[in-house]
Design an enzyme around this catalytic site. Structure first.
Site, mmCIF file in Angstrom:
data_model
loop_
_atom_site.group_PDB
_atom_site.id
_atom_site.type_symbol
_atom_site.label_atom_id
_atom_site.label_comp_id
_atom_site.label_asym_id
_atom_site.label_seq_id
_atom_site.Cartn_x
_atom_site.Cartn_y
_atom_site.Cartn_z
ATOM 1 N N GLY A 134 19.591 28.915 18.291
ATOM 2 C CA GLY A 134 18.741 29.351 19.394
ATOM 3 C C GLY A 134 17.895 28.202 19.907
ATOM 4 N N SER A 135 16.757 28.547 20.467
ATOM 5 C CA SER A 135 15.940 27.526 21.134
ATOM 6 C C SER A 135 15.118 26.721 20.119
ATOM 7 C CB SER A 135 15.008 28.209 22.133
ATOM 8 O OG SER A 135 14.246 29.178 21.462
ATOM 9 N N GLU B 228 20.631 25.275 14.569
ATOM 10 C CA GLU B 228 21.468 24.792 15.680
ATOM 11 C C GLU B 228 20.681 25.066 16.956
ATOM 12 O OE1 GLU B 228 24.164 23.148 15.301
ATOM 13 O OE2 GLU B 228 24.777 23.595 13.254
ATOM 14 N N LEU B 229 20.099 24.029 17.551
ATOM 15 C CA LEU B 229 19.123 24.239 18.622
ATOM 16 C C LEU B 229 19.626 23.707 19.976
ATOM 17 C CD1 LEU B 229 16.004 23.331 16.422
ATOM 18 C CD2 LEU B 229 17.148 25.544 16.674
ATOM 19 N N GLU C 47 15.723 21.332 28.644
ATOM 20 C CA GLU C 47 17.031 22.016 28.649
ATOM 21 C C GLU C 47 17.025 23.046 29.776
ATOM 22 O OE1 GLU C 47 17.922 24.667 25.347
ATOM 23 O OE2 GLU C 47 20.035 24.128 25.501
ATOM 24 N N CYS D 253 24.948 25.430 24.911
ATOM 25 C CA CYS D 253 24.089 24.359 24.382
ATOM 26 C C CYS D 253 24.695 22.986 24.656
ATOM 27 C CB CYS D 253 23.853 24.559 22.900
ATOM 28 S SG CYS D 253 25.389 24.886 22.042
ATOM 29 N N ASN E 67 24.369 33.610 23.910
ATOM 30 C CA ASN E 67 25.341 32.972 24.806
ATOM 31 C C ASN E 67 26.775 32.925 24.283
ATOM 32 O OD1 ASN E 67 24.487 31.024 22.967
ATOM 33 N ND2 ASN E 67 24.854 29.343 24.379
HETATM 34 P P1 NAP Z 1 16.210 32.212 21.455
HETATM 35 O O1 NAP Z 1 15.337 32.846 22.452
HETATM 36 O O2 NAP Z 1 15.634 31.152 20.591
HETATM 37 O O3 NAP Z 1 16.791 33.411 20.561
HETATM 38 C C1 NAP Z 1 17.752 33.203 19.563
HETATM 39 C C2 NAP Z 1 17.633 34.298 18.512
HETATM 40 O O4 NAP Z 1 16.373 34.167 17.849
HETATM 41 C C3 NAP Z 1 17.661 35.713 19.100
HETATM 42 O O5 NAP Z 1 18.352 36.561 18.209
HETATM 43 C C4 NAP Z 1 16.181 36.054 19.155
HETATM 44 O O6 NAP Z 1 15.878 37.420 19.139
HETATM 45 C C5 NAP Z 1 15.699 35.407 17.864
HETATM 46 N N1 NAP Z 1 14.253 35.191 17.783
HETATM 47 C C6 NAP Z 1 13.355 35.085 18.790
HETATM 48 N N2 NAP Z 1 12.109 34.914 18.290
HETATM 49 C C7 NAP Z 1 12.229 34.912 16.937
HETATM 50 C C8 NAP Z 1 11.301 34.785 15.861
HETATM 51 N N3 NAP Z 1 10.014 34.612 16.082
HETATM 52 N N4 NAP Z 1 11.768 34.821 14.592
HETATM 53 C C9 NAP Z 1 13.092 34.971 14.350
HETATM 54 N N5 NAP Z 1 14.013 35.123 15.329
HETATM 55 C C10 NAP Z 1 13.596 35.079 16.605
HETATM 56 O O7 NAP Z 1 17.514 31.594 22.137
HETATM 57 P P2 NAP Z 1 18.494 32.224 23.216
HETATM 58 O O8 NAP Z 1 17.788 32.311 24.517
HETATM 59 O O9 NAP Z 1 19.143 33.452 22.672
HETATM 60 O O10 NAP Z 1 19.601 31.092 23.262
HETATM 61 C C11 NAP Z 1 19.441 29.932 24.005
HETATM 62 C C12 NAP Z 1 19.086 28.751 23.153
HETATM 63 O O11 NAP Z 1 19.993 28.635 22.067
HETATM 64 C C13 NAP Z 1 19.207 27.441 23.913
HETATM 65 O O12 NAP Z 1 18.141 26.596 23.566
HETATM 66 C C14 NAP Z 1 20.531 26.886 23.426
HETATM 67 O O13 NAP Z 1 20.683 25.492 23.563
HETATM 68 C C15 NAP Z 1 20.504 27.303 22.002
HETATM 69 N N6 NAP Z 1 21.839 27.293 21.443
HETATM 70 C C16 NAP Z 1 22.173 26.298 20.579
HETATM 71 C C17 NAP Z 1 23.465 26.222 20.074
HETATM 72 C C18 NAP Z 1 23.878 25.165 19.098
HETATM 73 O O14 NAP Z 1 24.920 25.327 18.479
HETATM 74 N N7 NAP Z 1 23.137 24.087 18.933
HETATM 75 C C19 NAP Z 1 24.404 27.168 20.474
HETATM 76 C C20 NAP Z 1 24.017 28.165 21.372
HETATM 77 C C21 NAP Z 1 22.732 28.221 21.842
HETATM 78 P P3 NAP Z 1 15.746 38.258 20.516
HETATM 79 O O15 NAP Z 1 17.116 38.502 20.966
HETATM 80 O O16 NAP Z 1 15.057 39.504 20.145
HETATM 81 O O17 NAP Z 1 14.979 37.414 21.473
#
Ligand code: NAP
Length: 469
Positions: free
Chosen positions: A224-225, A244-245, A372, A278, A148
């Protein structure tokens, strides 16, 4: 564009990167294998032996130059973000401006990484000794970033890591790797040695897992999530972690606030980047005295948003990252409606584009409230008692940031004291952030803090020195 890094010489195929609005292929990227991950970590370890010894002024100079190059290439980079992430150009341009600052802050922080003296004689056993600690780089950092903010959230990992003298193996989201690869190019042009930042593209389950499970990185920094974050904590073993979730951001609007100005700020906070932030405003608690005029103003402003192709400079809301994600959000809206919620505007979906959607009549148990939503969906809830609204706002599994609009200092202080979150924004929504403030969440929202200086603290080890004369 076909991009292949040195550490991906044995890559297992190619990943097509698409424009998220038109579906057109805009780049092909070499897909890394677990073997590439092992080689990249080895290369980053080797580079650390030299880069970890660089003096602060040299590290700062690279980061300062990278900041300038980001500014110079703003149009091009904003265009890449708009296409690969589906982010409206105006917000993509702001993301580049923010990354320019993040690197500038990192260049400044590189020059003030230091410890402090410790008065050892506070203990009888320490009498006569001199004590101080220094901060040292930790080594190789495994960084995993989401789709994002494909530039600035990468910057928040890479810039402080390099400021300190660490080296980085980065895995950007598979859907948005082009911006990270462009950043790597810029850092190399700025003078960063080969091997100090290695970008590997591939799925979380292969590349991500291989990075996390390798024993050599000293830290995994992940954005990420929560579900993926939690899985990483179980696999990582004894490593430092920054997590950072997610969040289901909430904000309260009291009748003593300037509610007209507040309504338009709330609209931006709910729908920027199609709600895929997020810090997005998802739960909006509005005092019943102003509920009707506030909601009318909110709907009027929402209807004015221009939804469509993000590369158009007047676009406000582009597509979501995938059609599957838009379908998931649409199903949550339908489920809420089946349970009694009412749609005031929006609710329709075409492909990956979901209209900005405003719901009322929701309950705390609906998914659009307690999970979320990460989509252009906001729920407005009336309340009559500030303490009750504060309780509702705080009743969440998440704890990233929250907002309270009020001109009453006692109410503001009550919110600051009671909310278990990483940041309380008074007279703003949950979305406010500048890149040098400590940033991160409590509860399911994560572990550790970013914001350059605070990431520098996480990304260094303390080495205590005691001198007995
Ligand atoms: P995501 O599905 O958790 O993916 C984030 C990253 O993790 C991607 O590069 C993904 O790879 C990778 N990943 C997935 N499975 C993994 C595993 N088993 N082991 C290691 N890495 C893995 O999240 P998203 O959909 O990209 O982003 C949305 C989430 O991020 C939301 O929950 C949002 O709130 C959170 N977020 C938090 C912040 C903060 O600062 N707190 C900021 C931005 C976003 P792939 O691309 O291959 O799936």
């Amino acid at each position: 564009m076909i991009t292949k890094t040195k550490a991906q010489s044995k890559s297992v195929g190619q990943i097509e990167v698409r424009d998220k609005y038109t579906g057109e292929v805009i780049g092909r990227v070499a897909q890394a294998s677990p073997e590439d991950v092992r080689a990249a970590i080895g290369q980053a370890e080797k580079t650390f032996k030299d880069y970890g010894q660089w003096p602060a002024h040299r590290r700062a100079a690279v980061l300062e130059k990278a900041s300038g190059l980001l500014a110079k290439n703003k149009e091009e980079i904003a265009g890449i973000i708009a296409r690969e992430a589906g982010k409206a150009w105006k917000y993509a341009a702001i993301e580049v401006d923010r990354a320019v600052e993040t690197f500038k802050f990192a260049a400044e922080e590189a020059k003030r990484i230091h410890g402090e003296t410790v008065p050892l004689d506070a203990s009888g056993a320490g009498e006569g000794r001199l004590g101080f600690y220094i901060r040292t780089p930790i080594g190789v950092i495994a960084a995993i970033s989401p789709f994002n903010f494909p530039l600035n959230l990468v910057a928040h990992k890479v810039a402080p890591a390099l400021a300190v003298g660490n080296t980085v193996v980065l895995k950007p989201a598979t859907t948005t790797p082009l911006t990270a690869l462009k950043l790597k190019e810029i850092l190399q042009e700025a003078g960063l040695p080969e091997g100090a930042l290695i970008v590997l593209v591939g799925s979380g389950s292969t590349v991500g897992n291989a990075m996390v499970e390798d024993p050599r990185p000293a830290m995994v920094t992940f954005t990420g999530s929560p579900s993926v974050g939690e899985a990483i904590t179980k696999r990582a073993g004894l490593k430092k972690l920054i997590m950072e979730l997610g969040n289901n951001g909430g904000t309260i609007v009291e009748p003593d606030a300037d509610w007209r100005a507040t309504a338009s700020r709330c609209v931006m906070s709910a729908f920027a980047n199609s709600g895929q932030v997020c810090l997005s405003l998802q739960r909006l608690y509005v005092h019943q005295e102003i509920f009707k005029p506030f909601t009318d103003a909110f709907i009027e402003a929402t209807k004015k948003l221009k939804v469509g192709n993000p590369v158009q400079k007047d676009c406000d809301v582009g597509p979501m990252i995938t059609e599957e994600e838009a379908l998931r959000a649409e199903s949550w809206i339908k489920e809420a409606v089946s349970q009694g919620a009412k749609i005031l505007t929006g609710g329709k979906r075409k492909g990956a584009v979901l209209e900005p959607t405003v719901l009322i009549g929701v309950t705390e148990k609906m998914k659009v409230m307690c999970q979320e939503v990460f989509a252009p969906v906001v729920s407005i809830v009336p309340y009559s008692d500030f303490d009750q609204a504060l309780k509702w706002l705080g009743t969440s599994d998440y704890g990233l940031q929250a907002g309270v609009f009020t001109s009453n200092i006692s109410k503001a202080l009550k919110a600051i004291q009671r909310l278990n979150v990483g940041g309380v924004m008074i007279n703003d929504t949950s979305i406010f952030r500048v890149d040098h403030m400590p940033y991160g969440g409590n509860k399911l929202s994560g572990l550790g803090r970013e914001g350059v200086r605070y990431a520098v603290e996480e990304m260094t080890n303390i080495r205590m020195v005691v001198i007995k004369p």
